[in-house]
Design a protein around this motif. Structure first.
Motif, mmCIF file in Angstrom:
data_model
loop_
_atom_site.group_PDB
_atom_site.id
_atom_site.type_symbol
_atom_site.label_atom_id
_atom_site.label_comp_id
_atom_site.label_asym_id
_atom_site.label_seq_id
_atom_site.Cartn_x
_atom_site.Cartn_y
_atom_site.Cartn_z
ATOM 1 N N ALA A 169 0.821 -1.314 -0.194
ATOM 2 C CA ALA A 169 -0.222 -0.242 0.187
ATOM 3 C C ALA A 169 0.508 1.002 0.076
ATOM 4 O O ALA A 169 1.280 1.957 -0.954
ATOM 5 C CB ALA A 169 -0.547 -0.511 1.048
ATOM 6 N N TYR A 176 -4.479 3.576 -7.276
ATOM 7 C CA TYR A 176 -3.275 3.323 -5.886
ATOM 8 C C TYR A 176 -3.729 4.644 -5.391
ATOM 9 O O TYR A 176 -3.643 5.038 -4.487
ATOM 10 C CB TYR A 176 -2.014 3.217 -6.079
ATOM 11 C CG TYR A 176 -1.883 1.734 -6.529
ATOM 12 C CD1 TYR A 176 -2.621 0.581 -6.121
ATOM 13 C CD2 TYR A 176 -1.135 0.865 -7.592
ATOM 14 C CE1 TYR A 176 -2.107 -0.734 -6.565
ATOM 15 C CE2 TYR A 176 -0.427 0.177 -8.308
ATOM 16 C CZ TYR A 176 -1.446 -1.387 -7.040
ATOM 17 O OH TYR A 176 -0.787 -2.610 -7.587
ATOM 18 N N THR A 234 -6.423 5.631 -2.782
ATOM 19 C CA THR A 234 -5.588 4.109 -0.551
ATOM 20 C C THR A 234 -6.122 5.770 0.416
ATOM 21 O O THR A 234 -5.224 6.852 -0.091
ATOM 22 C CB THR A 234 -4.332 4.280 -1.205
ATOM 23 O OG1 THR A 234 -3.836 3.297 -2.348
ATOM 24 C CG2 THR A 234 -3.283 3.815 0.157
#
Length: 422
Positions: free
Chosen positions: A209, A231, A235
């Motif tokens: 992550a 992403y 995130t």
């Protein structure tokens, strides 16, 4: 009763009986209209008999109405079947694509569609098998790990539009390749407006992550790929949760991941440039992880004796047996780490200050204090893994800042050894 009346009644009964095939056809057509599993080749115009027009004129009119609109009805039912097949194929292929990527040699195949309950039944069969026996449902052949993966895939696809999802430890029992596939799958299957909370004991998930989010921020947005944009946009917070005595939440940053060697070097920079117990703990870790015991046996042995709290006289005596001096050892350390250390104080054990240690270093200190009973031996075995770096990753979460030893160890050190953690 007159025979004429009896014949008339019999004729009427026969007319009703002769309509039975007509009603069966009508019932079949009504069912076709309410089912998505449609066989259009069986759909034809209805022949309206004389008896139907006499006995049920309203139904006969509807049958005429159907025949007049037959082409349009057939076209619309064909569209329903096409859209249903497309939806089933899309979801089936999506599941099967992930099974293929994850290396599971089976595929989903629908066997029955239930329109009333709005669902379809599937079997799991051997992939691309022409063997009739292998096309049977193989769900009982799945391993525990395969069942979990398939359950996760179905869960993610079927809850794509939910407002909030909690995913608990989706990948910790799999190899690193599958972990990465599962990590990406969470992003790909998540609805745009869904908040997903992923809980994991696996540091690799946090590493993925952080790494992918930071990498996506380094590029121009218009040059990001589809997955990179997920992403970047999807995130949120990446936190570490400790629940030893009270719940502590710490944000994880990219700098919190590095090689264990670099973490040790950074810690050594903070400590005095003289050999003492705390410095020896970290030097010993450095030489352990870099396998220095193979090429620097004397250095490794010197640090190990300090770790075991041997008297200074015993340490010097052991060096003399291999024709080495303490300065020889310090010179070898300087060659490796470019740090010039002063010699060990004769009374170094009196200067051991546990309060100045990080929790990670306290674990190593505590290893020497474990009792010899069954519980103490179990604790020592776990602490041995830390001292000898048996479970160290090439890239890991900084153990000087984040505590990831077990609560079993925590409780023992706190209650039995009276060690206070920061």
């Amino acid at each position: 009763m007159k025979k004429k009346e009896v014949d008339k009644f019999n004729k009427q009964i026969r007319m009703y009986y002769d309509l039975l095939p007509q009603f069966e056809i009508l019932t079949q057509y009504i069912n076709v209209a309410s089912k998505t599993n449609i066989f259009l080749d069986k759909l034809e115009k209805i022949t309206v008999t004389k008896e139907m027009r006499i006995l049920y004129p309203e139904i006969a009119n509807e049958m005429d109405n159907f025949n007049n609109k037959y082409s349009n009805i057939r076209k619309k039912l064909g569209k329903i079947k096409s859209e249903t097949d497309k939806l089933l194929k899309k979801n089936r292929e999506r599941i099967n694509d992930y099974l293929n990527i994850l290396g599971i040699p089976y595929e989903f195949f629908e066997t029955n569609i239930n329109d009333d309950q709005k669902n379809a039944e599937f079997i799991i069969r051997a992939k691309n098998s022409k063997n009739t026996d292998m096309q049977k449902d193989r769900v009982n052949n799945l391993s525990y790990g395969e069942r979990n993966l398939i359950g996760l895939i179905i869960f993610l696809i079927s809850h794509k539009e939910d407002d909030f999802l909690i995913i608990d430890d989706p990948a910790s029992s799999y190899d690193e390749y599958r972990r990465k596939v599962i990590f990406d799958m969470l992003y790909k299957c998540k609805g745009e407006n869904t908040t997903m909370l992923v809980l994991s004991h696996d540091h690799i998930f946090a590493k993925y992550a952080i790494y992918h989010f930071e990498k996506s921020k380094e590029k121009r947005y218009d040059r990001l790929g589809t997955l990179e944009k997920l992403y970047y946009n999807q995130t949120g917070k990446i936190d570490y949760i400790e629940t030893y005595n009270e719940t502590i939440i710490k944000p994880i940053k990219k700098d919190n991941f590095d090689s264990m060697t670099n973490f040790i070097k950074e810690r050594l920079k903070e400590l005095p440039h003289e050999i003492n117990y705390l410095v020896a703990i970290n030097l010993r870790l450095y030489y352990e992880i870099n396998k220095a015991s193979r090429y620097h046996k004397e250095v490794y042995g010197y640090l190990s004796q300090i770790l075991h709290r041997k008297e200074k006289s015993e340490i010097i005596e052991s060096l003399e047996k291999v024709n080495k001096t303490e300065n020889d050892i310090l010179s070898a350390i300087k060659d490796d780490l470019k740090i010039d250390y002063d010699v060990l104080d004769n009374e170094y054990k009196l200067g051991i200050n546990i309060d100045s240690m990080t929790n990670f270093e306290k674990l190593i200190f505590a290893r020497e204090n474990c009792s010899k009973n069954k519980l103490g031996k179990e604790i020592k075995n776990e602490l041995n893994n830390i001292v000898h770096m048996n479970m160290a990753y090439a890239i890991c979460l900084n153990p000087y800042e984040f505590n990831y030893f077990s609560k079993f160890v925590y409780n023992y050190l706190k209650n039995d050894l009276n060690i206070t953690f920061n």
